[in-house]
Structures are given as structure tokens and as C-alpha cells.
Scaffold this active site. Sequence first.
Site, short mmCIF file in Angstrom:
data_model
loop_
_atom_site.label_atom_id
_atom_site.label_comp_id
_atom_site.label_asym_id
_atom_site.label_seq_id
_atom_site.Cartn_x
_atom_site.Cartn_y
_atom_site.Cartn_z
CB VAL A 16 -0.95 0.01 1.22
CG1 VAL A 16 -1.87 1.23 1.18
CG2 VAL A 16 -1.77 -1.27 1.26
CE LYS A 40 8.72 -5.39 11.03
NZ LYS A 40 7.56 -6.12 11.50
CE LYS A 98 -6.44 -5.01 5.99
NZ LYS A 98 -6.56 -5.58 4.69
CD GLU A 122 -13.82 5.16 2.06
OE1 GLU A 122 -14.47 6.13 2.40
OE2 GLU A 122 -14.28 4.01 2.06
CB ILE A 129 -15.69 0.41 -2.90
CG1 ILE A 129 -15.41 -0.70 -3.90
CG2 ILE A 129 -17.14 0.87 -2.97
CD1 ILE A 129 -16.27 -1.94 -3.70
N GLY A 180 -0.11 -9.29 -4.49
CA GLY A 180 -0.19 -8.30 -3.42
C GLY A 180 -1.59 -8.12 -2.86
CD GLU A 183 -4.37 -8.29 5.23
OE1 GLU A 183 -3.78 -7.65 6.10
OE2 GLU A 183 -4.87 -7.73 4.23
CG ASP A 194 -8.78 -8.57 5.59
OD1 ASP A 194 -7.99 -7.75 6.07
OD2 ASP A 194 -9.47 -8.34 4.57
CE LYS A 198 -10.50 -5.49 4.17
NZ LYS A 198 -10.22 -6.38 3.03
N1 HSE Z 1 -6.00 -8.88 2.16
C1 HSE Z 1 -6.98 -7.89 1.90
C2 HSE Z 1 -8.00 -8.46 0.94
C3 HSE Z 1 -6.34 -6.67 1.34
O1 HSE Z 1 -7.69 -9.47 0.30
O2 HSE Z 1 -9.09 -7.92 0.82
C4 HSE Z 1 -7.25 -5.48 1.20
O3 HSE Z 1 -7.76 -5.08 2.44
#
Ligand code: HSE
Length: 417
Positions: A16, A40, A98, A122, A129, A180, A183, A194, A198
Site C-alpha cells: 500500500v 522496519k 483494519k 477509507e 470503493i 499483493g 495479508e 480480515d 472490516k
Molecule cells: N488482504 C486484503 C483483501 C487486502 O484481500 O481484501 C485489502 O484489504
Amino acid sequence: MSTKELVIGMFGFGVVGEGLYKILQQTPSLNARIKKACIKHPGKKRNAPEELFTTDRYELLNDEEINVIVEVIDDSVAAYEIVTTALKNGKAVVSASKKMIAENLASLLALQKETGLPFLCEAAACASIPVIRNLEEYYDNDLLHSIRAIVNGSTNFILTKMFDDKLDFQDALLLAQQLGYAESDPTLDVEGFDAVNKWVILLNHAYGIVTTIDNILFSGIQNIQLSDAKIAQEKGWNIKLVAHAKTLLNGKISAYVLPQFVKNDGLLSFVKNEFNGVVIESGFADRQFFYGKGAGSLATGSAVMSDISALRYGYKYEYKKLYHHKPKELTEDFYVRVYISFDEVNKIRREEFEWIEEWHAGLERSYLIGVIHFSKLREDDWWKAPGVSLILTVDGIIEEIDSRNAKKRSLELAGIV
Ligand code: HSE
């Protein structure tokens, strides 16, 4: 309204962070510059000048010229320390973490109230979105009836690759990692963490609910079988990892993140690969569908960029549903119609069902379709055991059942199985 120069201290330069760096280079009109990026591992090769980087977080947090902290790291403990210190030091914050936000929602809300500073996120839900801003601004009232969404790009990508392109699970996951989308710890995607993180964030902006993942029933795609997909195909359905929230007749909110069958011609079926989709139903507006990339460097970076841009005008969330309306409450008092496939019958708690409508015994796997009280699924997670795959049916929620009918059906059930 004045626009001020935004001097950014950025934490993280991964998928990101690098996406945002590229985007900012291509949007000079924004009047924003990254002064320093804290990372890091200093040894790694990065596509940016070396003098941009530091490993000392206080070089950013204590720099008075820096007025915005952008935090895009994946260590939720460090992220929390960074954003809370930044707010206490008088800096606006943009975060994409998140997990960190879901784990600390209540205290982050308190700190925003105390400092009066913007904390925008966001990018933390549905990447490209603009769903949070939509829930905050367009739905700044209580007309929202329901939201059904695909909020995790990796699992949607894996399901698409497995069922449309016939890739096996491991290859599909590897591809999601290479692109990419996943996570750093992909079990967060695959097991639904994840998505539920969210959902905690979106429930807050949608309904003013302040909760944690411990209060939401969730699962990922870890137990879905190819045989489940075949059955879905026969019936004209797809399988998606669906995040759901709905205002029930009693005014309370049902919420979950679970695999669910969706009709082939339904809106969520249209959402493939790393895309996300959000279907909102509300009074008067009826139904709206938001669709866009839910993962990936530039898609997520674009949401961070939009938050940075909003800071020029001092934008912050007002949390109207929480502070100006009566916040909604979650409920577990409803029923769900579920499909469950299994390898061994003794893994199934038949007695927990109100009734079972279908029972198909197979040589390798069997399945049932039945109605169960939602709270029974919360009490114990036998349905998450290896070899057991629970998928909500298309018409997942039943608010009330006729108990006489239930009794009769359960007697029938005793005969069936
Ligand atoms: N790993 C997350 C996904 C990345 O696949 O939605 C975006 O938040």
C-alpha cells in the site's frame, strides 16, 4: 475553506505504501508531500530515494512540520501505538490497518473525540470503493435497511480461480499473494478475520454499532469443498464470502460474515477476482450496488490518497449514527437456513436444528439443508470442524418460525435420519 500544505510522515512502504508513493508523485495538484517514511527493514531495496527513509518512528511523530501521519503497516500493535501517539501529538491520521482499528475501535473513537482530530480509514474497508464516506455522508440518516458485501479481495480471488478457472486452492492463494492481495499472514484472509475486521468498521459507520469480532459470527473459505461448488452450480448459484447486516423487524441488526450461496444472476455473483461489491438497501433509494477493486497496491493507495485529499478541507468523520441518532444494537435472535456438507455424520449436531429440509447421503460427502437458530451457531463452532462446510442458503435469514411447524418437521426429521 482554505487548503493547507499537507506534510506527511508515512509508516510502512509495503504494497500500500509504495502504491501511495507512486500515486502522490502523479498528483502534484494535491499539495501534499511525504517528508519521511518510517520502515522496519532498512536493508530492503525500495523504489524511492534512500534519504526518504528512517527506522526511528519519533523522527516522524515528533516532527512539528509533519501534520499528517499515514499509517499503512501490518503490525496492529505497533500501528495502534503510532496512531494514538500521532493524535495525541496533534496530527491528523490516515490509516489502512483494519485489524488495528477493529481491535481498538472504542478507544480510537474516544481519542478522536478527545483530540477533535481527523482519523480517516477509507482504505481499511473495500480498498478502492468509497464505502465508509458513503455510509457517513450519504447515509447520514437511519434509512439504511441492509448491506450485503464482499469485503475481502483475496478470498474472492481464490474462489473465482478455484471454481471458474479450476485452479487448486494452494495455487490460487499463491497467486493472490504474488499479486499483493493477501495479508502477510494469509490465514487472516482465508479464515475470515480480515473480512470480519472490516465488518466491525463498517457496522460502526453504517449503524453506530461499536463492537469487536468476538460478537460477530464469522468464518472464511477454509472448509469449502469442490463438491459444494458442484452443488451450487447445479442449483444456479455461486459461493461467495458474504458480509451481511440487516435491520430486522424489531429494529435490531443481524450481522455475520459467512460463505453464502448467491444466485448466478445476482449482483454479488458479478463480483469476481480481487474485486469487492457492496449492495445497500435503504428506504426510498431502494437498492444500490458499489463495485471496485478490493485489494492491491494502487487500488488501496487510491483510497489513502482520497483521505489525504479530504484532509485539505479538514474533513473528519462525524459518526452521526453513533452520536446524533440512537445507535443500533446487534441481535442473535433469528434463524438461518444453512447448507452443511460433511465427511462424517457424527460431526453434525442434528438436535440443534429446528428442522432439516434436505438430507443427501453420499459415499465421500453428504449434505443437509436445515433451519437453525443463529445463536446455536454462536454457542459452539462444531460447524467449523475440519471436514464440515457450512454455507448459508440464498435466502439466509428467517426472522420468525412457526414453532408448531418446527415440531412437526423435527418429528419427520427423526424418521428421515
Ligand atoms: N488482504 C486484503 C483483501 C487486502 O484481500 O481484501 C485489502 O484489504
